[in-house]
Design a protein around this motif. Structure first.
Motif, PDB file in Angstrom:
ATOM      1  N   MET A 225     -18.361 -66.718 -16.156  1.00  0.00           N
ATOM      2  CA  MET A 225     -19.571 -66.745 -15.335  1.00  0.00           C
ATOM      3  C   MET A 225     -20.494 -65.574 -15.625  1.00  0.00           C
ATOM      4  SD  MET A 225     -18.705 -68.017 -11.468  1.00  0.00           S
ATOM      5  CE  MET A 225     -18.671 -69.764 -11.067  1.00  0.00           C
ATOM      6  N   ARG A 226     -21.770 -65.812 -15.369  1.00  0.00           N
ATOM      7  CA  ARG A 226     -22.791 -64.766 -15.362  1.00  0.00           C
ATOM      8  C   ARG A 226     -23.131 -64.504 -13.896  1.00  0.00           C
ATOM      9  NH1 ARG A 226     -26.418 -68.678 -18.712  1.00  0.00           N
ATOM     10  NH2 ARG A 226     -25.339 -69.950 -17.156  1.00  0.00           N
ATOM     11  N   ILE A 227     -22.938 -63.263 -13.462  1.00  0.00           N
ATOM     12  CA  ILE A 227     -22.928 -62.962 -12.036  1.00  0.00           C
ATOM     13  C   ILE A 227     -23.955 -61.893 -11.699  1.00  0.00           C
ATOM     14  CG2 ILE A 227     -21.478 -62.218 -10.103  1.00  0.00           C
ATOM     15  CD1 ILE A 227     -19.082 -62.901 -12.029  1.00  0.00           C
ATOM     16  N   GLY A 228     -24.778 -62.169 -10.701  1.00  0.00           N
ATOM     17  CA  GLY A 228     -25.654 -61.151 -10.156  1.00  0.00           C
ATOM     18  C   GLY A 228     -24.858 -60.225  -9.256  1.00  0.00           C
ATOM     19  N   LEU A 229     -24.894 -58.946  -9.542  1.00  0.00           N
ATOM     20  CA  LEU A 229     -24.138 -57.944  -8.796  1.00  0.00           C
ATOM     21  C   LEU A 229     -25.079 -57.219  -7.846  1.00  0.00           C
ATOM     22  CD1 LEU A 229     -22.063 -56.424 -11.751  1.00  0.00           C
ATOM     23  CD2 LEU A 229     -21.383 -58.263 -10.189  1.00  0.00           C
ATOM     24  N   GLY A 230     -24.860 -57.400  -6.554  1.00  0.00           N
ATOM     25  CA  GLY A 230     -25.747 -56.840  -5.550  1.00  0.00           C
ATOM     26  C   GLY A 230     -25.639 -55.338  -5.423  1.00  0.00           C
ATOM     27  N   SER A 231     -26.436 -54.791  -4.528  1.00  0.00           N
ATOM     28  CA  SER A 231     -26.475 -53.348  -4.271  1.00  0.00           C
ATOM     29  C   SER A 231     -26.078 -53.082  -2.830  1.00  0.00           C
ATOM     30  CB  SER A 231     -27.883 -52.802  -4.533  1.00  0.00           C
ATOM     31  OG  SER A 231     -28.299 -53.073  -5.856  1.00  0.00           O
TER      32      SER A 231
ATOM     33  N   PRO B   6     -26.684 -56.364 -12.858  1.00  0.00           N
ATOM     34  CA  PRO B   6     -26.822 -55.508 -11.678  1.00  0.00           C
ATOM     35  C   PRO B   6     -28.230 -55.554 -11.098  1.00  0.00           C
ATOM     36  CG  PRO B   6     -25.889 -54.319 -13.561  1.00  0.00           C
ATOM     37  CD  PRO B   6     -26.486 -55.577 -14.079  1.00  0.00           C
ATOM     38  N   THR B   7     -28.324 -55.309  -9.789  1.00  0.00           N
ATOM     39  CA  THR B   7     -29.614 -55.289  -9.106  1.00  0.00           C
ATOM     40  C   THR B   7     -30.115 -53.876  -8.842  1.00  0.00           C
ATOM     41  OG1 THR B   7     -28.466 -55.488  -6.997  1.00  0.00           O
ATOM     42  CG2 THR B   7     -29.241 -57.525  -8.016  1.00  0.00           C
ATOM     43  N   SER B   8     -29.415 -52.877  -9.347  1.00  0.00           N
ATOM     44  CA  SER B   8     -29.864 -51.492  -9.228  1.00  0.00           C
ATOM     45  C   SER B   8     -29.163 -50.664 -10.291  1.00  0.00           C
ATOM     46  CB  SER B   8     -29.565 -50.925  -7.834  1.00  0.00           C
ATOM     47  OG  SER B   8     -28.173 -50.776  -7.649  1.00  0.00           O
ATOM     48  N   SER B   9     -29.726 -49.510 -10.579  1.00  0.00           N
ATOM     49  CA  SER B   9     -29.100 -48.622 -11.560  1.00  0.00           C
ATOM     50  C   SER B   9     -27.749 -48.122 -11.062  1.00  0.00           C
ATOM     51  CB  SER B   9     -30.030 -47.448 -11.867  1.00  0.00           C
ATOM     52  OG  SER B   9     -30.386 -46.741 -10.683  1.00  0.00           O
TER      53      SER B   9
ATOM     54  N   LEU C 165     -36.417 -55.776  -4.314  1.00  0.00           N
ATOM     55  CA  LEU C 165     -37.198 -56.489  -5.319  1.00  0.00           C
ATOM     56  C   LEU C 165     -36.292 -57.037  -6.419  1.00  0.00           C
ATOM     57  CD1 LEU C 165     -39.799 -57.443  -6.643  1.00  0.00           C
ATOM     58  CD2 LEU C 165     -40.072 -55.147  -7.618  1.00  0.00           C
ATOM     59  N   GLN C 166     -35.474 -56.170  -7.015  1.00  0.00           N
ATOM     60  CA  GLN C 166     -34.563 -56.640  -8.057  1.00  0.00           C
ATOM     61  C   GLN C 166     -33.539 -57.607  -7.474  1.00  0.00           C
ATOM     62  OE1 GLN C 166     -32.867 -53.739 -10.724  1.00  0.00           O
ATOM     63  NE2 GLN C 166     -34.752 -52.548 -10.843  1.00  0.00           N
ATOM     64  N   GLU C 167     -33.084 -57.359  -6.242  1.00  0.00           N
ATOM     65  CA  GLU C 167     -32.122 -58.252  -5.603  1.00  0.00           C
ATOM     66  C   GLU C 167     -32.693 -59.653  -5.435  1.00  0.00           C
ATOM     67  OE1 GLU C 167     -29.728 -54.891  -2.940  1.00  0.00           O
ATOM     68  OE2 GLU C 167     -31.403 -56.005  -2.084  1.00  0.00           O
ATOM     69  N   LYS C 168     -33.961 -59.745  -5.034  1.00  0.00           N
ATOM     70  CA  LYS C 168     -34.570 -61.064  -4.827  1.00  0.00           C
ATOM     71  C   LYS C 168     -34.799 -61.778  -6.153  1.00  0.00           C
ATOM     72  CE  LYS C 168     -37.399 -61.834  -1.354  1.00  0.00           C
ATOM     73  NZ  LYS C 168     -38.595 -61.942  -0.462  1.00  0.00           N
TER      74      LYS C 168
ATOM     75  N   VAL D 178     -38.634 -43.496  -4.183  1.00  0.00           N
ATOM     76  CA  VAL D 178     -39.169 -44.273  -5.294  1.00  0.00           C
ATOM     77  C   VAL D 178     -38.097 -45.257  -5.761  1.00  0.00           C
ATOM     78  CG1 VAL D 178     -40.113 -44.214  -7.634  1.00  0.00           C
ATOM     79  CG2 VAL D 178     -40.693 -42.395  -6.006  1.00  0.00           C
ATOM     80  N   THR D 179     -38.459 -46.543  -5.859  1.00  0.00           N
ATOM     81  CA  THR D 179     -37.513 -47.567  -6.289  1.00  0.00           C
ATOM     82  C   THR D 179     -37.274 -47.484  -7.794  1.00  0.00           C
ATOM     83  OG1 THR D 179     -39.170 -49.267  -6.791  1.00  0.00           O
ATOM     84  CG2 THR D 179     -38.480 -49.046  -4.481  1.00  0.00           C
ATOM     85  N   ASP D 180     -36.314 -48.293  -8.274  1.00  0.00           N
ATOM     86  CA  ASP D 180     -36.052 -48.359  -9.712  1.00  0.00           C
ATOM     87  C   ASP D 180     -37.277 -48.838 -10.480  1.00  0.00           C
ATOM     88  OD1 ASP D 180     -33.491 -47.453  -9.391  1.00  0.00           O
ATOM     89  OD2 ASP D 180     -32.503 -49.372  -9.770  1.00  0.00           O
ATOM     90  N   GLU D 181     -38.172 -49.561  -9.808  1.00  0.00           N
ATOM     91  CA  GLU D 181     -39.382 -50.056 -10.457  1.00  0.00           C
ATOM     92  C   GLU D 181     -40.558 -49.092 -10.313  1.00  0.00           C
ATOM     93  OE1 GLU D 181     -39.347 -52.853 -12.295  1.00  0.00           O
ATOM     94  OE2 GLU D 181     -37.203 -52.772 -11.866  1.00  0.00           O
TER      95      GLU D 181
END
Length: 262
Positions: free
Chosen positions: A27-33, A59-62, A109-112, A180-183
């Motif tokens: 599987m390819r999995i989105g990993l939350g924060s 991942p959804t965050s650094s 933002l990255q999570e969504k 400040v966000t990752d973006e």
């Protein structure tokens, strides 16, 4: 024998562990924060180590990316994998329709983006995150830094016509400087107390110039795994219309997770 966890950490851990049952080889999995998602990443890392589970994590965050790499999980970007089988993430609040508020950790933002690029989103949470109406937890708005005070004023003016109990917007800080966000964006936290119409509010907020995205997740979550302090979990599958309960045993062999500081 079980290792020592507070009731809230026990609830997070059992929800995280149970959610990993949704994950299959390849599987390819989105990993939350966030704190609960960090338990999930640790559980997946243990499966990679002991079972040879072959997965790719987005991942959804650094911070999540760093943790996944430390645990031996292969990490890729969303652009590299294009689409995901599942995303597993936490929530700051969820209601009976599985609408969510997310972004307390500053990564909504990255999570969504990741969650909406998935066949399925599963939320993991302790029982305290369930609410009758969203809004007690501040609603994050990711905002471009340019003209943020004007954006804040426009938001507060817009809220006058919304079905909410509070209208205060505050800039999230990191000590004495803006968070400040990752973006590279700022976050405005809206103290609304109660949101009467989350869908309408989400649509209206995203029309305000300067707002990149809001922390309301509407029609995105498919299932929620709710952990309790006694080690029980409740799994609500919104699409299937099912609710199941089970007991998750926490053994001394699970001490690999006891050093989590999230």
């Amino acid at each position: 024998m079980t290792f020592d966890l507070s009731p809230i950490d026990r609830a997070k851990f059992v929800a995280a562990r149970r959610s990993c049952n949704f994950v299959e080889n390849g599987m390819r999995i989105g990993l939350g924060s966030g704190s609960t998602a960090a338990w999930m990443v640790r559980c997946l890392g243990e499966r990679v180590r002991t079972e040879g589970l072959d997965i790719i994590g987005v991942p959804t965050s650094s911070r999540t990316a760093d943790l996944a790499r430390q645990l031996g999980i292969r990490v890729a970007s969303l652009d590299e994998v294009k689409w995901l089988d599942i995303t597993i993430d936490g929530a700051d609040e969820f209601d009976e329709n599985l609408n969510l508020i997310k972004g307390g950790g500053g990564a909504s933002l990255q999570e969504k983006i990741v969650a909406t690029a998935s066949d399925r989103m599963v939320v993991i949470a302790d029982v305290a995150k369930e609410v009758k109406a969203l809004g007690a937890f501040p609603l994050p708005l990711e905002t471009v830094p340019f003209g943020w005070q004007t954006t804040k004023a426009l938001v507060e003016e817009t809220l006058v016509n919304m079905d909410v109990l509070g209208r205060e917007a505050t800039l999230r800080m990191n000590d004495d400087v803006p968070f400040v966000t990752d973006e590279g964006n700022y976050i405005l936290d809206l103290h609304l107390k109660r949101i009467g119409n989350p869908r309408q509010l989400s649509l209206v907020l995203n029309q305000i110039p300067g707002i990149v995205e809001n922390g309301l997740f509407i029609d995105i979550c498919d299932a929620v795994v709710i952990g309790h302090g006694d080690g029980t979990v409740e799994v609500r599958d919104f699409n299937a219309g099912t609710v199941t309960e089970e007991q998750i045993d926490i053994l001394e062999s699970d001490n690999i997770f006891a050093d989590g500081d999230d």
